[in-house]
Scaffold this motif. Sequence first.
Motif, PDB file in Angstrom:
ATOM      1  N   ALA A  22      41.076  42.296  52.811  1.00  0.00           N
ATOM      2  CA  ALA A  22      40.973  41.153  51.915  1.00  0.00           C
ATOM      3  C   ALA A  22      41.065  39.829  52.642  1.00  0.00           C
ATOM      4  CB  ALA A  22      42.067  41.231  50.850  1.00  0.00           C
ATOM      5  N   LEU A  28      40.848  35.360  44.686  1.00  0.00           N
ATOM      6  CA  LEU A  28      39.438  35.738  44.633  1.00  0.00           C
ATOM      7  C   LEU A  28      38.836  35.378  43.281  1.00  0.00           C
ATOM      8  CD1 LEU A  28      39.509  39.264  46.321  1.00  0.00           C
ATOM      9  CD2 LEU A  28      39.087  37.040  47.384  1.00  0.00           C
ATOM     10  N   GLU A  30      35.993  36.091  40.354  1.00  0.00           N
ATOM     11  CA  GLU A  30      35.383  37.303  39.828  1.00  0.00           C
ATOM     12  C   GLU A  30      33.864  37.200  39.889  1.00  0.00           C
ATOM     13  OE1 GLU A  30      35.458  40.092  35.801  1.00  0.00           O
ATOM     14  OE2 GLU A  30      36.801  38.372  35.987  1.00  0.00           O
ATOM     15  N   ARG A 119      34.901  45.489  51.474  1.00  0.00           N
ATOM     16  CA  ARG A 119      35.528  44.217  51.116  1.00  0.00           C
ATOM     17  C   ARG A 119      35.756  44.059  49.615  1.00  0.00           C
ATOM     18  NH1 ARG A 119      37.684  41.059  55.309  1.00  0.00           N
ATOM     19  NH2 ARG A 119      36.256  40.981  57.091  1.00  0.00           N
ATOM     20  N   ASP A 122      34.184  40.935  44.660  1.00  0.00           N
ATOM     21  CA  ASP A 122      34.839  39.646  44.426  1.00  0.00           C
ATOM     22  C   ASP A 122      35.066  38.906  45.748  1.00  0.00           C
ATOM     23  OD1 ASP A 122      34.835  40.264  41.768  1.00  0.00           O
ATOM     24  OD2 ASP A 122      36.974  40.720  41.630  1.00  0.00           O
ATOM     25  N   TRP A 123      35.396  39.648  46.802  1.00  0.00           N
ATOM     26  CA  TRP A 123      35.611  39.018  48.114  1.00  0.00           C
ATOM     27  C   TRP A 123      34.303  38.397  48.611  1.00  0.00           C
ATOM     28  CZ3 TRP A 123      33.835  38.814  53.011  1.00  0.00           C
ATOM     29  CH2 TRP A 123      34.682  38.261  53.999  1.00  0.00           C
ATOM     30  N   THR A 126      33.451  35.271  46.572  1.00  0.00           N
ATOM     31  CA  THR A 126      34.326  34.145  46.932  1.00  0.00           C
ATOM     32  C   THR A 126      33.986  33.610  48.318  1.00  0.00           C
ATOM     33  OG1 THR A 126      36.094  35.157  45.609  1.00  0.00           O
ATOM     34  CG2 THR A 126      36.733  33.410  47.133  1.00  0.00           C
ATOM     35  N   TYR A 127      33.721  34.503  49.256  1.00  0.00           N
ATOM     36  CA  TYR A 127      33.381  34.106  50.626  1.00  0.00           C
ATOM     37  C   TYR A 127      32.145  33.221  50.662  1.00  0.00           C
ATOM     38  CZ  TYR A 127      31.546  34.737  55.381  1.00  0.00           C
ATOM     39  OH  TYR A 127      31.023  34.532  56.646  1.00  0.00           O
ATOM     40  N   SER A 130      32.825  29.643  49.623  1.00  0.00           N
ATOM     41  CA  SER A 130      33.998  29.012  50.225  1.00  0.00           C
ATOM     42  C   SER A 130      33.738  28.344  51.572  1.00  0.00           C
ATOM     43  CB  SER A 130      35.120  30.054  50.381  1.00  0.00           C
ATOM     44  OG  SER A 130      35.500  30.562  49.119  1.00  0.00           O
ATOM     45  N   ILE A 145      38.412  31.548  52.847  1.00  0.00           N
ATOM     46  CA  ILE A 145      38.862  32.937  52.769  1.00  0.00           C
ATOM     47  C   ILE A 145      38.758  33.652  54.110  1.00  0.00           C
ATOM     48  CG2 ILE A 145      36.638  33.966  52.159  1.00  0.00           C
ATOM     49  CD1 ILE A 145      38.078  35.741  50.186  1.00  0.00           C
ATOM     50  N   THR A 203      25.464  38.990  45.683  1.00  0.00           N
ATOM     51  CA  THR A 203      26.607  39.902  45.636  1.00  0.00           C
ATOM     52  C   THR A 203      26.262  41.165  44.862  1.00  0.00           C
ATOM     53  OG1 THR A 203      28.117  37.994  45.691  1.00  0.00           O
ATOM     54  CG2 THR A 203      29.040  40.101  45.024  1.00  0.00           C
TER      55      THR A 203
END
Length: 247
Positions: A22, A28, A30, A119, A122-123, A126-127, A130, A145, A203
């Motif tokens: 993570a 994170l 959604e 991963r 959600d990761w 978010t990545y 970010s 992240i 994603t």
Amino acid sequence: MMKKLIIGLFALSINVLPAMAAGPSVPLMEAGNDLTDQPSLQRGAKLFMNYCLGCHQMQYQRYERTFRDIGIPTDVGLEQLIFDGSKVGSHITNSIEKDDAAKWFGAAVPDLTNVARVRGSDWIYTYLKSFYKDESRPFGVNNTIFPSVGMPHVLQELQGLPTPITEEVEEHGHTVTKVVGTKTDGTGELSVDEYDQAVRDLTNFLEYVGEPTRLESEALGLKVIGFLIILFILAFMLKKEYWRDVH
């Protein structure tokens, strides 16, 4: 002693390995993926082929399987999504050398076939949302992240170059400045909502590639459960019939 060692290693795998996957303790967002949304998967495939495939391979996934699963006609896929002359039955690979990638980015570029399974969706979501401007980094960007990321912001032309949102916090008796979010500068080709949807599409596609048979497996699982329920009812009725005279 051996039993305690096994239990300890099992506890380590449960508690430590997910934390390593993570990354730092950043909340994170959604992703809200929907593997039944074929237009989203098609847009995600287009984004991957145009912005990610130059460095990241999907060496365990084939073009043909991908096109068939997400509803892209083979001739359209060949014309618009295969840029290196590969055949439709080929794996999704590129020509970047591992040694060159390690020299340019500081580490070998990972294959992304199973990144969503490792991963989590959600990761990834978010990545990709970010990245922020950081002139101290080789590519001029960093990531909340994934601090000190060695990857450029490949979707910068779509999002623009966000600036960091910082706040001062106390850590171990010292005041430190931490990046807690980002704010887009409005120079990208897409609006905030459009970029958000683009990241969701990408994603979504990565989640599909991690387990292409997921929808088929879920549908088969429901059929198996239904069969077992019917079998249980028949077996229960047969048992009652056999034991009726005994009682």
